[in-house]
Design a protein around this motif. Structure first.
Motif, mmCIF file in Angstrom:
data_model
loop_
_atom_site.group_PDB
_atom_site.id
_atom_site.type_symbol
_atom_site.label_atom_id
_atom_site.label_comp_id
_atom_site.label_asym_id
_atom_site.label_seq_id
_atom_site.Cartn_x
_atom_site.Cartn_y
_atom_site.Cartn_z
ATOM 1 N N ILE A 58 0.836 -1.206 0.000
ATOM 2 C CA ILE A 58 0.000 0.000 0.000
ATOM 3 C C ILE A 58 0.868 1.250 0.000
ATOM 4 N N LEU A 59 1.895 1.255 0.836
ATOM 5 C CA LEU A 59 2.761 2.435 0.925
ATOM 6 C C LEU A 59 3.519 2.680 -0.368
ATOM 7 N N ARG A 60 3.921 1.632 -1.052
ATOM 8 C CA ARG A 60 4.577 1.802 -2.347
ATOM 9 C C ARG A 60 3.628 2.427 -3.353
ATOM 10 N N GLY A 61 2.362 2.038 -3.260
ATOM 11 C CA GLY A 61 1.378 2.626 -4.150
ATOM 12 C C GLY A 61 1.135 4.096 -3.855
ATOM 13 N N LEU A 62 1.039 4.431 -2.568
ATOM 14 C CA LEU A 62 0.813 5.825 -2.184
ATOM 15 C C LEU A 62 2.048 6.674 -2.436
ATOM 16 N N SER A 63 3.208 6.088 -2.252
ATOM 17 C CA SER A 63 4.537 6.627 -2.622
ATOM 18 C C SER A 63 5.070 7.785 -1.779
ATOM 19 N N ASN A 64 4.231 8.644 -1.244
ATOM 20 C CA ASN A 64 4.772 9.811 -0.534
ATOM 21 C C ASN A 64 4.065 10.081 0.789
ATOM 22 N N SER A 65 3.746 9.032 1.534
ATOM 23 C CA SER A 65 3.123 9.216 2.845
ATOM 24 C C SER A 65 4.102 9.847 3.822
ATOM 25 N N ASN A 66 3.560 10.603 4.770
ATOM 26 C CA ASN A 66 4.369 11.135 5.865
ATOM 27 C C ASN A 66 4.897 9.951 6.669
ATOM 28 N N THR A 67 6.213 9.861 6.815
ATOM 29 C CA THR A 67 6.842 8.680 7.423
ATOM 30 C C THR A 67 6.771 8.729 8.955
ATOM 31 N N PHE A 68 5.543 8.697 9.455
ATOM 32 C CA PHE A 68 5.270 8.667 10.892
ATOM 33 C C PHE A 68 4.156 7.657 11.129
ATOM 34 N N PHE A 69 4.290 6.851 12.189
ATOM 35 C CA PHE A 69 3.276 5.862 12.525
ATOM 36 C C PHE A 69 2.860 6.005 13.976
ATOM 37 N N VAL A 70 1.677 5.477 14.282
ATOM 38 C CA VAL A 70 1.215 5.306 15.657
ATOM 39 C C VAL A 70 0.671 3.890 15.767
ATOM 40 N N GLU A 71 1.101 3.173 16.821
ATOM 41 C CA GLU A 71 0.543 1.846 17.068
ATOM 42 C C GLU A 71 0.318 1.674 18.556
ATOM 43 N N PHE A 72 -0.841 1.123 18.916
ATOM 44 C CA PHE A 72 -1.068 0.780 20.318
ATOM 45 C C PHE A 72 -1.655 -0.616 20.415
ATOM 46 N N GLY A 73 -1.356 -1.245 21.563
ATOM 47 C CA GLY A 73 -1.572 -2.671 21.709
ATOM 48 C C GLY A 73 -0.393 -3.415 21.122
ATOM 49 N N VAL A 74 0.797 -2.871 21.316
ATOM 50 C CA VAL A 74 1.997 -3.355 20.624
ATOM 51 C C VAL A 74 2.764 -4.402 21.427
ATOM 52 N N GLY A 93 7.882 7.414 14.992
ATOM 53 C CA GLY A 93 6.592 6.900 15.425
ATOM 54 C C GLY A 93 6.372 6.920 16.913
ATOM 55 N N LEU A 94 5.167 6.520 17.282
ATOM 56 C CA LEU A 94 4.735 6.503 18.680
ATOM 57 C C LEU A 94 4.134 5.143 18.998
ATOM 58 N N TYR A 95 4.692 4.486 20.035
ATOM 59 C CA TYR A 95 4.135 3.246 20.562
ATOM 60 C C TYR A 95 3.476 3.530 21.904
ATOM 61 N N LEU A 96 2.254 3.014 22.095
ATOM 62 C CA LEU A 96 1.522 3.153 23.339
ATOM 63 C C LEU A 96 1.197 1.752 23.849
ATOM 64 N N GLU A 97 1.697 1.406 25.049
ATOM 65 C CA GLU A 97 1.504 0.064 25.586
ATOM 66 C C GLU A 97 1.146 0.150 27.063
ATOM 67 N N SER A 145 -2.130 1.968 13.566
ATOM 68 C CA SER A 145 -2.441 0.560 13.804
ATOM 69 C C SER A 145 -3.087 0.400 15.175
ATOM 70 N N ILE A 146 -4.295 -0.174 15.205
ATOM 71 C CA ILE A 146 -5.085 -0.296 16.427
ATOM 72 C C ILE A 146 -5.313 -1.772 16.738
ATOM 73 N N ASP A 147 -4.824 -2.219 17.901
ATOM 74 C CA ASP A 147 -4.978 -3.623 18.294
ATOM 75 C C ASP A 147 -5.012 -3.707 19.819
ATOM 76 N N ILE A 148 -6.199 -3.499 20.399
ATOM 77 C CA ILE A 148 -6.319 -3.523 21.862
ATOM 78 C C ILE A 148 -7.350 -4.547 22.334
ATOM 79 N N ASP A 149 -7.665 -5.516 21.475
ATOM 80 C CA ASP A 149 -8.483 -6.667 21.871
ATOM 81 C C ASP A 149 -9.839 -6.285 22.451
#
Length: 278
Positions: A58-74, A93-97, A145-149
């Motif tokens: 997906i990112l290769r297709g979009l090609s110019n995304s802002n290179t920052f991520f957020v993920e929780f439930g990591v 990026g930002l990890y929240l656990e 990315s959201i994964d908190i069950d």
């Protein structure tokens, strides 16, 4: 015997993903670059299932995304959806656990990183926007990315529209009827083993994504994570993602639900209260 069977399953799954990469390479050389087949893009470097490969495509297709991520439930960061972005592609990026022990291991992993923040906290509908603001998450960024069950749907719903990730990866319950808009009640705590009624149906997260301006483009083979892309980006770039947008439970590619007793050794509970979000 049980450990041997587990090893066989890991080798079996890895063989599937290696084969998919061969197929993907062939199809990429044959198709126009604006049409990307996510069905054969799945790859596991650090992700639990094939999420790494789907994000890469997906990112290769979009090609110019802002290179920052957020993920929780990591968890401790050993297996998650954005480790590839942090460690291979050098994203910020930002990890929240929430778990203190996991957070310590996560923090150790990125001890000397100036680009990755690791915060020990729970994420709820009530605090999600405050957490983003306090940790200087850009209004526009690459991957959420959201994964908190359980409360995944409610957290995404509560996220202020000023935060516009290009891609949202969200866990859902593939055991629920995908044609119903059903979600566990807001405010319930995360519990293991998971009940049969935990989290949200595919129909619910798909409906929420559409309200927020996102299109469902793929569900990876295990039927765990749904991938959404901003509709305006698809239109702007003339992109078509060929993906599977409905899956049956296939946890570990074994045709099992998250809550199956084979996975957790306990009889699955059915006592988690649900609500209709029509």
């Amino acid at each position: 015997m049980e450990s041997l069977n587990s090893l066989k399953n890991v080798l079996y799954v890895d063989r599937i993903y290696r084969a998919l990469q061969t197929i993907r390479h062939r199809q990429y050389t044959e198709k126009h670059q604006n049409t990307i087949d996510l069905r054969t893009s799945e790859l596991r470097l650090f992700s639990q299932n094939g999420e790494d490969g789907v994000l890469d495509a997906i990112l290769r297709g979009l090609s110019n995304s802002n290179t920052f991520f957020v993920e929780f439930g990591v968890g401790d960061g050993w297996s998650c959806n954005t480790r590839m972005l942090a460690e291979i592609f050098d994203w910020s990026g930002l990890y929240l656990e929430v778990n203190a022990d996991d957070h310590q291991l996560l923090k150790q992993r990125y001890l000397h990183s100036k680009k990755v923040q690791c915060i020990n906290t729970s994420v709820t509908p009530n605090n999600i926007n405050t957490l983003f603001e306090e940790n200087h998450v850009p209004n526009e960024f690459g991957v959420l990315s959201i994964d908190i069950d359980g409360q995944d749907y409610w957290v995404w719903e509560a996220l202020d529209d000023k935060y516009q990730p290009d891609i949202v990866v969200i866990e859902f319950n593939s055991f629920k009827n995908p044609h119903e808009l059903i979600v566990e009640q807001v405010g319930l705590p995360s519990e293991l083993p998971l009940s049969l009624t935990w989290g949200a149906s595919l129909g619910a997260v798909k409906s929420l994504g559409e309200k927020k301006g996102y299109q469902l483009v793929h569900i990876e083979m295990a039927g765990v994570n749904a991938f959404f892309v901003k509709k305006n980006l698809l239109k702007e770039k003339g992109l078509t993602f060929m993906g599977i947008t409905e899956r049956s439970p296939n946890f570990g590619l074994r045709g099992k639900n998250h809550s199956d007793s084979v996975l957790y050794g306990d009889k699955p509970r059915t006592d988690r209260t649900e609500t209709n979000v029509l």
